[in-house]
Enzyme design. Structure first.
Site, PDB file in Angstrom:
ATOM      1  N   ARG A 111       0.740  -1.378   0.024  1.00 53.44           N
ATOM      2  CA  ARG A 111      -0.097  -0.153   0.065  1.00 53.44           C
ATOM      3  C   ARG A 111       0.749   1.279   0.000  1.00 53.44           C
ATOM      4  NH1 ARG A 111      -2.237   0.359   6.218  1.00 53.44           N
ATOM      5  NH2 ARG A 111      -0.537   1.157   7.134  1.00 53.44           N
ATOM      6  N   CYS A 115       3.195   6.868  -6.646  1.00 58.18           N
ATOM      7  CA  CYS A 115       3.883   8.311  -6.776  1.00 58.18           C
ATOM      8  C   CYS A 115       3.058   9.246  -6.551  1.00 58.18           C
ATOM      9  CB  CYS A 115       4.673   8.292  -8.116  1.00 58.18           C
ATOM     10  SG  CYS A 115       5.269   9.976  -8.390  1.00 58.18           S
ATOM     11  N   GLU A 150      -2.798   6.778   6.854  1.00 56.76           N
ATOM     12  CA  GLU A 150      -1.520   6.729   7.174  1.00 56.76           C
ATOM     13  C   GLU A 150      -0.610   7.199   5.945  1.00 56.76           C
ATOM     14  OE1 GLU A 150      -1.548   3.766  11.084  1.00 56.76           O
ATOM     15  OE2 GLU A 150      -0.937   2.992   9.063  1.00 56.76           O
ATOM     16  N   GLU A 307      -6.756   5.287  15.992  1.00 56.52           N
ATOM     17  CA  GLU A 307      -6.509   3.875  15.795  1.00 56.52           C
ATOM     18  C   GLU A 307      -5.816   3.457  17.066  1.00 56.52           C
ATOM     19  OE1 GLU A 307      -4.846   2.080  12.516  1.00 56.52           O
ATOM     20  OE2 GLU A 307      -6.017   3.115  11.127  1.00 56.52           O
ATOM     21  N   HIS A 358      -3.219  -9.105  14.025  1.00 53.51           N
ATOM     22  CA  HIS A 358      -3.363  -7.881  14.447  1.00 53.51           C
ATOM     23  C   HIS A 358      -4.628  -7.972  15.466  1.00 53.51           C
ATOM     24  CE1 HIS A 358      -3.625  -3.661  15.570  1.00 53.51           C
ATOM     25  NE2 HIS A 358      -2.440  -3.353  15.015  1.00 53.51           N
TER      26      HIS A 358
END
Length: 677
Positions: A111, A115, A150, A307, A358
């Protein structure tokens, strides 16, 4: 602010129903409601699901998800999905792919592999966001919009090289100005044509990510890289705001994340939203500092804890479980420092790929009979009872610590004086000295007004930007206390040394001249020898890392070095300037010295924490809303602790019990005390 849109602190987190069938989603919603979860983020990485080629868009699945959530009274943060471009886009238009620091062109995968200066990426990302806005702009479930996810990374492709030259032309106007700013006469680097400038990476100026032959070009490329991603963010921000000027638009950021200058990003986030992922070994004070850094991005406005994991993470070397009570404790720590939300990643564990281990609200077992879910539900009940009590309350501070991304980049791009110098670590040392005494801190940029503070601390202020020395002088002259450290005042905004003696433009206010800087490996220490007692400071202390060899030019010598050839030379000085003081600490001192120094400085300014003592492992802070004061007491210890609170009486909102000047908290327990008038 969030509190204008909903009646309570929102609770929930990242949800990816595209990974599951509808029966599973319905069962998830049942469990969400039982845990008082009323908000989820969706569509964060779902671009490819909704667009299979250049012209085909299918949002039927997302319609069903959002409608179902709304029917169950769960609000939605809708992601723009652009953090991961589709495989078909990379296959047909390879210019969208990043080039790495070593010059290798990436293929599709991962991810943030887009560019930021690819016109193709910008075209299709903006088209996709427009389609989302057209479809969901009036949907009553949508509470906010979340751009990408993010943001991060860097690209060194031909798109970026060309865009970098354009960026430089806008900043410097002429090549003569570029050559001067970068000192290109060194090593024969003079440029006569814009096309001679190439990206600084392992193929050109770098011999490692931190090591560069030309700090000027590398510093500017760091700025350019942050600006490039910001332009992509602004592209999406403007699309959403054009149709929905009153909606909340944000993106989730990552604390002290080096590649992006969040202080420049903040104006394009309606609320700061950040992702908090400490390890089991992360100092409590460091996590607190990150919360304060994020709060400081928008002048102290409440932020969103966007988060955190309900339990373990998956990407650290050792992914420890959060011990019982710790998730609740760390959630309230965020609230104590200014968060108006408690949100998680993720709501249900993925069954495959890199985040399958996770932590999640709903584990692979698929039911609510787990320790983690029960803790989440208990916290949800408490937050539901708190309702809007804490919303939009503020943290008020009289002490500020200066944190500047340009300075961070410049310090760690510098060739010398020490590979062991870490900017964030030095900032944290001073923050911790205040944190351990329960003194609230604002983390501010160099653009902030200093007049609201009594004490301003700027560790390793290596770069002094135009006008900042005068701002410091005015602050001190009017009665403020300013403290800075070794390797400060060295360079200007282009990383060019300010000639005429260190600490450059700070020399006048500090009343010192630094002649040399000794750098030794961290295990080599020197001594800080007090010249006379200063409050509780009267012993011999240790210092390390860097050692400025300074001369007093009017400053009072508080302490001297205890050994080496500079034994007896000043190591700590205080300069009276106008009505205030300017302190200089010429080495990296031990914690005991810093605790004593900070204690005396804040005491001198009449700053106190209103509490009797500083119990180890107990964090105390306050939020204020109108005439209400809320005292947060957080026990980070694994044992029960009795805490004296000499000036605190009131109601513990989490238990309904009255508190009178003391409280006992079990391991990892929390109290929120609404103080009596």
């Amino acid at each position: 602010m969030i509190s204008t849109k909903i009646p309570k602190m929102i609770y929930g987190g990242d949800y990816n129903p595209e990974q599951y069938d509808r029966e599973t989603m319905n069962e998830d919603i049942r469990m969400f409601k039982s845990a008082k979860i009323d908000f989820v983020r969706v569509n964060i990485f779902a671009w490819a699901i909704s667009q299979k080629d250049e012209v085909s868009y299918d949002f039927q699945w997302l319609d069903e998800v959002i409608d179902t959530l709304y029917e169950n009274e769960i609000k939605v943060g809708i992601g723009t999905g652009t953090a991961a471009h589709p495989a078909w886009l990379a296959k047909k238009y390879p210019d969208v792919l990043r080039t790495e620091f070593d010059g290798k062109k990436r293929k599709f995968g991962g991810r943030h592999n887009s560019c930021p200066n690819s016109l193709t990426y910008q075209k299709y990302a903006s088209l996709f966001v427009k389609k989302l806005v057209e479809r969901y702009q009036k949907h009553p479930a949508v509470l906010l919009w979340n751009i990408s996810n993010e943001w991060g990374g860097a690209c060194y492709c031909e798109n970026c090289e060309k865009a970098f030259r354009v960026w430089l032309k806008e900043k410097y106007r002429t090549l003569d100005h570029v050559n001067k700013a970068w000192n290109t006469t060194f090593w024969g680097h003079t440029f006569y044509d814009w096309d001679e400038i190439v990206t600084p990476n392992l193929l050109s100026e770098h011999f490692g990510e931190r090591h560069t032959m030309f700090q000027g070009i590398s510093l500017d490329y760091a700025r350019f890289n942050s600006d490039s991603m910001l332009e992509c963010h602004k592209m999406e921000y403007d699309i959403i705001k054009k149709s929905l000027p009153d909606t909340i638009v944000t993106t989730n950021i990552m604390g002290a994340y080096k590649p992006l200058d969040y202080q420049k990003w903040a104006p394009y986030m309606d609320v700061i939203a950040w992702d908090n992922y400490p390890s089991i070994e992360t100092p409590t004070s460091y996590t607190a500092m990150m919360h304060d850094l994020m709060r400081g991005l928008k002048n102290g406005e409440p932020f969103m804890l966007m988060e955190q994991t309900p339990s373990q993470q998956n990407w650290q070397p050792y992914n420890a479980l959060k011990r019982p009570g710790v998730m609740r404790l760390w959630s309230y720590q965020a609230v104590a420092h200014g968060s108006d939300t408690v949100l998680f990643f993720q709501m249900r564990r993925s069954s495959g790929a890199c985040e399958k281990f996770h932590g999640a609200v709903i584990d692979h077992v698929g039911h609510e009979n787990t320790r983690v879910f029960k803790e989440v539900a208990e916290l949800g009940e408490e937050l539901d009872q708190l309702s809007d009590t804490l919303l939009n309350s503020r943290v008020q501070s009289k002490v500020a610590i200066v944190f500047d991304w340009d300075n961070w980049w410049a310090v760690e791009y510098s060739s010398g004086p020490s590979i062991s110098l870490k900017y964030v670590d030095e900032v944290h040392k001073y923050y911790k000295a205040l944190f351990d005494q329960n003194i609230q801190v604002d983390m501010i940029g160099v653009q902030e007004d200093l007049s609201q503070y009594e004490v301003v601390i700027a560790p390793v202020l290596y770069m002094v930007k135009p006008g900042y020395a005068k701002k410091i002088e005015d602050f001190v002259e009017k009665g403020g206390i300013f403290l800075t450290t070794f390797l400060s005042g060295i360079v200007d905004e282009n990383d060019l040394v300010t000639l005429g003696g260190y600490p450059g433009e700070l020399r006048h206010v500090l009343g010192i001249w630094s002649e040399e800087i000794d750098a030794l490996a961290p295990e080599h220490t020197n001594k800080i020898v007090m010249e006379k007692e200063y409050g509780l400071l009267k012993d011999v202390y240790s210092c390390s890392l860097l050692f400025d060899l300074i001369h007093s030019e009017g400053a009072e010598v508080i302490a001297t070095y205890g050994k080496d050839f500079y034994q007896g030379r000043p190591v700590v000085t205080k300069n009276k300037f106008g009505k205030g003081q300017a302190w200089y600490v010429a080495s990296s001192p031990d914690d005991a010295f810093l605790q004593g120094l900070i204690n005396e400085i804040i005491k001198e300014k009449g700053i106190r924490n209103d509490f009797s003592g500083n119990e180890p492992g107990v964090e105390i802070t306050k939020r204020i809303k109108g005439d209400k004061t809320y005292v947060f007491v957080l026990n980070h210890n694994s044992d029960t602790v009795h805490i004296e609170l000499s000036s605190v009486t009131g109601l513990n909102l989490l238990t309904g019990e009255e508190v009178f000047q003391s409280i006992e908290l079990a391991s990892y327990d929390v109290a929120i005390i609404e103080q009596s008038k």
